[in-house]
Design a protein around this motif. Structure first.
Motif, PDB file in Angstrom:
ATOM      1  N   LYS A  87       0.814  -1.215   0.000  1.00  0.00           N
ATOM      2  CA  LYS A  87       0.000   0.000   0.000  1.00  0.00           C
ATOM      3  C   LYS A  87       0.848   1.265   0.000  1.00  0.00           C
ATOM      4  CE  LYS A  87      -3.736   2.308   2.501  1.00  0.00           C
ATOM      5  NZ  LYS A  87      -4.642   2.236   3.673  1.00  0.00           N
ATOM      6  N   THR A  91       0.494   4.340  -2.760  1.00  0.00           N
ATOM      7  CA  THR A  91      -0.030   5.638  -2.327  1.00  0.00           C
ATOM      8  C   THR A  91       0.968   6.749  -2.621  1.00  0.00           C
ATOM      9  OG1 THR A  91      -1.251   4.520  -0.556  1.00  0.00           O
ATOM     10  CG2 THR A  91      -0.989   6.905  -0.371  1.00  0.00           C
ATOM     11  N   SER A  95       0.513   9.990  -5.226  1.00  0.00           N
ATOM     12  CA  SER A  95       0.667  11.378  -4.796  1.00  0.00           C
ATOM     13  C   SER A  95       1.630  12.135  -5.690  1.00  0.00           C
ATOM     14  CB  SER A  95       1.156  11.426  -3.343  1.00  0.00           C
ATOM     15  OG  SER A  95       0.229  10.812  -2.480  1.00  0.00           O
ATOM     16  N   LEU A 125      -4.876   0.353  -5.850  1.00  0.00           N
ATOM     17  CA  LEU A 125      -5.176   0.715  -4.466  1.00  0.00           C
ATOM     18  C   LEU A 125      -6.491   0.091  -4.009  1.00  0.00           C
ATOM     19  CD1 LEU A 125      -3.636   2.353  -2.390  1.00  0.00           C
ATOM     20  CD2 LEU A 125      -4.948   4.369  -3.053  1.00  0.00           C
TER      21      LEU A 125
END
Length: 296
Positions: A87, A91, A95, A125
């Motif tokens: 994860k 992530t 971003s 995700l």
């Protein structure tokens, strides 16, 4: 191997057909200097720890010790740790890609590549979150119950998909009543259930389509409905859509990625809260998925 020890000692392995399964192990040992990298060997769906000892009389003595299988709790914990590890980089990458658009203007082709990357990361995700939910469910996870404003929860959960809907060129519409519909439940888990339904609706919607998220309630029940204008589901498939790993196979769904986990997770979470799930669909016109929960 169902052989008596007394009838085996001093005999060649070639005399016993039941030991032919050992040949790959012997070949592997011979090629690695009588060593196994991981010390494990799988035989007849059972994992053995392999120990090799030199002896004066034989090139080596092989001892196979049955390895105790992991229980479900250990497996769920291991899966959770692995998924958590996945994860973080996903992530972070998401971003940084979003920041690229803030640096300066992009060409049409660059913007297209960025959108494709964002969509792929969104899908990755989603799978990560689904696997975390599966690990929690398999471990018999408890609910962190609090009093929840269900309408606000739906609003918050749906707003997370504004950017995803824009990238897919899908209109995301909220139809929420005035007032308060309170429930007792785990906000985090219910947010995951709502997110699964909204994400699915967007994913299966055509470009220019609309997804309508609505809440209806009375004194006894709070209802959520997520309606799309997608390809719809044939009647013979509809009773199975909440089963784990069930996916409708058709030319229209061939290129739509998915794990087949989302709806089964929704069902499990909702039923843990004493609610029920439902689905309606007309092929070629769209689908309605939702659930109802006891109000307080």
């Amino acid at each position: 191997f169902r052989l008596e020890s007394g009838s085996v000692v001093g005999h060649c392995l070639d005399e016993y057909t039941t030991t032919e399964h050992l040949e790959p192990l012997l070949e592997r040992l011979a090629s690695n200097g009588n060593l196994l990298d991981d010390g494990l060997w799988v035989l007849f769906n059972t994992t053995y720890q392999v120990h090799v000892f030199p002896t004066p009389d034989f090139p080596h003595l092989i001892v196979l010790k049955k390895r105790a299988p992991c229980d479900e709790g250990q497996l769920s914990s291991m899966m959770s740790e692995i998924v958590h590890t996945l994860k973080a980089p996903i992530t972070s990458t998401k971003s940084f890609i979003e920041l690229v658009e803030e640096v300066g203007s992009l060409s049409e082709k660059q913007a297209m590549f960025i959108r494709r990357a964002q969509i792929s990361l969104d899908q990755m995700l989603t799978v990560v979150h689904q696997l975390l939910d599966v690990a929690w469910l398999e471990s018999g996870g408890d609910l962190a119950r609090t009093t929840i404003d269900f309408i606000e929860l739906v609003k918050r959960s749906t707003s997370q998909f504004d950017s995803y809907a824009q990238r897919q060129n899908v209109e995301l519409v909220l139809d929420l009543p005035v007032g308060n519909c309170s429930i007792q439940g785990d906000a985090r888990r219910l947010e995951g259930a709502i997110s699964n339904l909204v994400s699915n609706a967007i994913k299966y919607s055509p470009e220019g389509g609309r997804v309508l998220v609505s809440v209806h309630y009375d004194q006894a029940v709070c209802n959520l409905q997520v309606e799309d204008q997608g390809i719809g589901i044939a009647p013979e498939h509809l009773p199975h859509v909440f089963e784990r790993f069930y996916r409708v196979q058709s030319p229209q769904t061939h290129r739509i990625e998915g794990s087949g986990l989302g709806l089964s997770i929704v069902k499990a979470i909702v039923e843990k809260h004493g609610g029920r799930v439902f689905a309606e669909s007309v092929p070629g016109q769209g689908s309605i998925f939702g659930f109802s929960l006891p109000a307080i």
